[in-house]
Motif scaffolding. Structure first.
Motif, PDB file in Angstrom:
ATOM      1  N   ILE A  21       0.705  -1.208   0.018  1.00 31.46           N
ATOM      2  CA  ILE A  21       0.472   0.422  -0.296  1.00 31.46           C
ATOM      3  C   ILE A  21       0.932   1.242   0.482  1.00 31.46           C
ATOM      4  O   ILE A  21       0.126   2.576  -0.367  1.00 31.46           O
ATOM      5  CB  ILE A  21      -0.947   0.305   1.393  1.00 31.46           C
ATOM      6  N   LYS A  23       4.140   1.737  -1.425  1.00 29.43           N
ATOM      7  CA  LYS A  23       4.442   1.832  -2.269  1.00 29.43           C
ATOM      8  C   LYS A  23       3.155   2.221  -3.034  1.00 29.43           C
ATOM      9  O   LYS A  23       4.024   3.135  -4.309  1.00 29.43           O
ATOM     10  CB  LYS A  23       4.989   0.007  -3.142  1.00 29.43           C
ATOM     11  N   ASP A  24       2.444   1.841  -3.069  1.00 33.58           N
ATOM     12  CA  ASP A  24       0.935   2.697  -4.374  1.00 33.58           C
ATOM     13  C   ASP A  24       1.304   3.910  -4.326  1.00 33.58           C
ATOM     14  O   ASP A  24       0.849   4.856  -5.281  1.00 33.58           O
ATOM     15  CB  ASP A  24       0.387   1.624  -3.981  1.00 33.58           C
ATOM     16  N   ASP A  27       4.386   5.306  -5.812  1.00 32.26           N
ATOM     17  CA  ASP A  27       3.880   5.632  -7.272  1.00 32.26           C
ATOM     18  C   ASP A  27       2.716   6.820  -7.676  1.00 32.26           C
ATOM     19  O   ASP A  27       3.026   7.004  -8.863  1.00 32.26           O
ATOM     20  CB  ASP A  27       3.273   4.418  -7.657  1.00 32.26           C
ATOM     21  N   THR A  28       1.889   6.830  -7.230  1.00 29.38           N
ATOM     22  CA  THR A  28       1.262   8.450  -7.508  1.00 29.38           C
ATOM     23  C   THR A  28       1.287   9.242  -7.714  1.00 29.38           C
ATOM     24  O   THR A  28       1.136  10.026  -8.303  1.00 29.38           O
ATOM     25  CB  THR A  28      -0.468   8.317  -6.172  1.00 29.38           C
ATOM     26  N   SER A  87      -5.651   1.611   0.701  1.00 33.71           N
ATOM     27  CA  SER A  87      -5.387   0.614  -1.093  1.00 33.71           C
ATOM     28  C   SER A  87      -6.116   1.915  -1.800  1.00 33.71           C
ATOM     29  O   SER A  87      -6.702   1.899  -1.849  1.00 33.71           O
ATOM     30  CB  SER A  87      -5.031  -0.454  -0.907  1.00 33.71           C
ATOM     31  N   LEU A  88      -5.510   1.280  -3.228  1.00 35.87           N
ATOM     32  CA  LEU A  88      -5.942   2.347  -4.232  1.00 35.87           C
ATOM     33  C   LEU A  88      -7.760   1.548  -4.669  1.00 35.87           C
ATOM     34  O   LEU A  88      -8.272   2.202  -4.647  1.00 35.87           O
ATOM     35  CB  LEU A  88      -5.406   1.992  -5.220  1.00 35.87           C
TER      36      LEU A  88
END
Length: 164
Positions: A21, A23-24, A27-28, A87-88
């Protein structure tokens, strides 16, 4: 709205799912200036051992939150920086709100009198989350740091405990 079956204390055993989560969010480019997820030991040493939680739905971690001291000086022992990541797949479903409410309660029980958050203004979910939970906008840091050769602003929010 997601019904979160459990909010549990964040422990080392959760780190693999938490890191995904995290890392996501990295990354955004809307959640942090970090370029990579820290190792557990580094993250653990830099965050309070209290007031760290994971949101779990159907045995899956869908969000996490924690606070970190802003300074080692004694005068600032009750001031902490907030992190909330969802989470996305679970964003815009109330998970962040449930986590931050739990975090606020725990932080007050542990002597924290000021919570602080530094957000990218483009992170609309977070920009909406904090005022809903009694954080007030205290300022904008213009071009505070570079990310991928672009100078970025951050907006600052804080919440003073009414209990301390």
């Amino acid at each position: 709205m997601i019904f979160i079956r459990k909010i549990k204390k964040l422990k080392e055993e959760h780190w693999c799912e938490v890191a995904i989560i995290y890392k996501d969010g990295i990354d955004t480019k809307k959640a942090t200036f970090r370029a990579r997820v820290p190792k557990w030991n580094d993250w653990n040493e830099n965050h309070h051992t209290h007031s760290r939680f994971v949101a779990i739905d159907n045995d899956e971690i869908i969000g996490w939150c924690a606070i970190a001291p802003v300074s080692k000086r004694e005068a600032y022992k009750g001031v902490a920086e907030v992190s909330v990541y969802v989470s996305l797949d679970s964003s815009d479903k109330g998970v962040g709100g449930e986590l931050i409410k739990k975090l606020i309660k725990s932080s007050e029980e542990n002597g924290i009198w000021t919570l602080y958050a530094s957000l990218f203004p483009e992170n609309i979910g977070s920009v909406k989350l904090y005022p809903k939970n009694e954080f007030r906008l205290i300022g904008v840091r213009e071009k505070i740091a570079e990310q991928d050769c672009v100078w970025r602003d951050t907006v600052l929010y804080e919440r003073r405990s009414k209990k301390l």
